[in-house]
Motif scaffolding. Structure first.
Motif, short mmCIF file in Angstrom:
data_model
loop_
_atom_site.label_atom_id
_atom_site.label_comp_id
_atom_site.label_asym_id
_atom_site.label_seq_id
_atom_site.Cartn_x
_atom_site.Cartn_y
_atom_site.Cartn_z
N LEU A 179 4.03 -14.50 1.22
CA LEU A 179 2.83 -14.65 0.47
C LEU A 179 1.65 -14.62 1.60
CD1 LEU A 179 3.99 -16.47 -2.78
CD2 LEU A 179 3.80 -13.97 -2.08
N GLU A 224 1.35 -22.28 1.13
CA GLU A 224 2.82 -21.76 0.77
C GLU A 224 3.86 -22.99 0.72
OE1 GLU A 224 5.64 -18.55 2.63
OE2 GLU A 224 3.69 -18.20 3.09
N ALA A 234 -1.20 -10.62 -3.64
CA ALA A 234 -1.55 -11.66 -2.69
C ALA A 234 -2.58 -10.88 -1.63
CB ALA A 234 -0.48 -12.54 -1.90
N ALA A 286 3.67 -10.35 -3.68
CA ALA A 286 3.02 -10.21 -2.40
C ALA A 286 1.75 -9.28 -2.45
CB ALA A 286 3.83 -9.98 -1.23
#
Length: 255
Positions: free
Chosen positions: A97, A241, A224, A221
Motif C-alpha cells: 500500500l 502502513e 491507494a 492498492a
C-alpha cells in the motif's frame, strides 16, 4: 515530416511517428511500464525495473529510511519520464500500500501523468473520470478540532481500521474517518471514491488548517495509487502502513 522541422526541437510523438511509420519492426512504447523487482536483476520485457527490496521484508527495522529512499527513486523516475515525453505510466504487479501511494504521488495528475493500474479485471486508468463521486456510499465522520499540528485521516474499504488507529494515535487525536463497506469494482468506481475522499480531506484541511496529515489506509492498492495521484494541494502527508510485528509505522512522506 521531420524534414520541415530541420533545426527545431522534435517532440517525442513526432519522432515516434517518423520512426514507426511503415516500419513494423520499430516498437517504441507510448506508455512507461514499471516493474517492481524486489531484488531480482531481470525485469519483464519493455518494462523499467525498480528495486523495492530494501526494508520491504523487515519494515519494522527500517521503515522511514526505506520509504524515503523509495520515494526519492520514484520521484527521480517521474522527472526522467517527463523528460522523455511519457504521460502514461503502467504497473501490473501487486504493490504494498505504501509503494502504491508513493507511486501515485510521484506521478501526480498536476504533473501531466495518468496511471494505468493492472487488476484482475483489467487495467484501471486514472483518467476514467466518472460524472460525480460516490460519497453517499461512504460513511464520513468529520474531524473536530482543535488540531494540534496534525490531522489523522483514516480510510477503510470493506474493513474499517478505525479502532486500531485510535489505539495507535491515542486520546486527543483529531480524526477524519471515511469508510466504504463494499469493494471498488471498476476504474470509474475508484475515481469516484478518490473524489469523495479528496473532497472530504480538502474540506477538513480548509477548516482545521493542520500543519500535516497522518494517513492510515486499509483497502486495495489500486485505490491507494489513485489517491496518491490526486493528493495535491494538501499539507505534507505521512502514510502509515501496518506491520504485524511493529503495528502502524510511518512510511512514505508526500509533500
Amino acid at each position: 515530416m521531420l524534414h520541415a522541422q530541420r533545426g527545431k526541437k522534435v517532440g517525442r510523438n513526432d519522432l515516434y511517428a517518423a520512426l514507426s511509420d511503415g516500419n513494423p519492426l520499430v516498437d517504441i512504447p507510448r506508455s512507461l511500464r514499471l516493474d517492481f523487482v524486489r531484488g531480482r536483476i531481470e525485469t519483464m520485457p519493455n518494462h523499467l525495473g525498480l528495486d523495492v527490496e530494501d526494508g520491504g521484508r523487515h519494515m519494522g527495522t527500517g521503515a522511514v529510511p526505506y520509504a524515503a529512499n523509495l520515494q526519492r527513486a520514484l520521484e527521480n523516475t517521474a522527472v526522467w519520464a517527463r523528460g522523455q515525453g511519457y504521460r502514461r505510466v503502467g504497473v501490473d504487479a501487486p504493490l504494498r500500500l505504501s509503494v502504491a501511494f508513493g507511486l501515485g504521488a510521484a506521478f501526480r495528475a498536476p504533473s501531466g501523468f495518468e496511471l494505468e493500474y493492472g487488476t484482475a479485471g483489467g487495467s484501471w486508468p486514472t483518467d476514467a473520470h466518472p460524472p460525480g463521486s460516490n460519497a453517499a456510499e461512504w460513511t464520513i465522520a468529520t474531524a473536530e478540532g482543535p488540531v494540534d499540528g496534525r490531522l489523522t485521516v483514516v480510510v477503510g474499504v470493506i474493513r474499517d481500521p478505525l479502532e486500531d488507529v485510535c489505539q495507535h494515535a491515542g486520546p486527543g487525536a483529531v480524526i477524519l474517518h471515511l469508510h466504504l463497506p463494499r469493494a471498488v469494482v471498476s476504474g470509474t468506481d475508484v475515481q469516484a471514491s478518490v473524489r469523495a475522499v479528496k473532497d472530504a480531506v480538502s474540506a477538513a484541511v480548509t477548516r482545521l488548517k493542520p500543519a500535516g496529515i497522518d494517513l492510515f489506509f486499509l483497502g486495495p492498492a489500486v485505490l491507494a495509487a489513485a489517491l496518491g495521484h490526486r493528493w495535491n494541494a494538501l499539507p505534507p502527508t505521512t502514510f502509515f502502513e501496518h506491520d504485524r510485528a511493529g503495528g502502524y509505522l510511518p512510511t512514505i512522506v508526500v509533500r
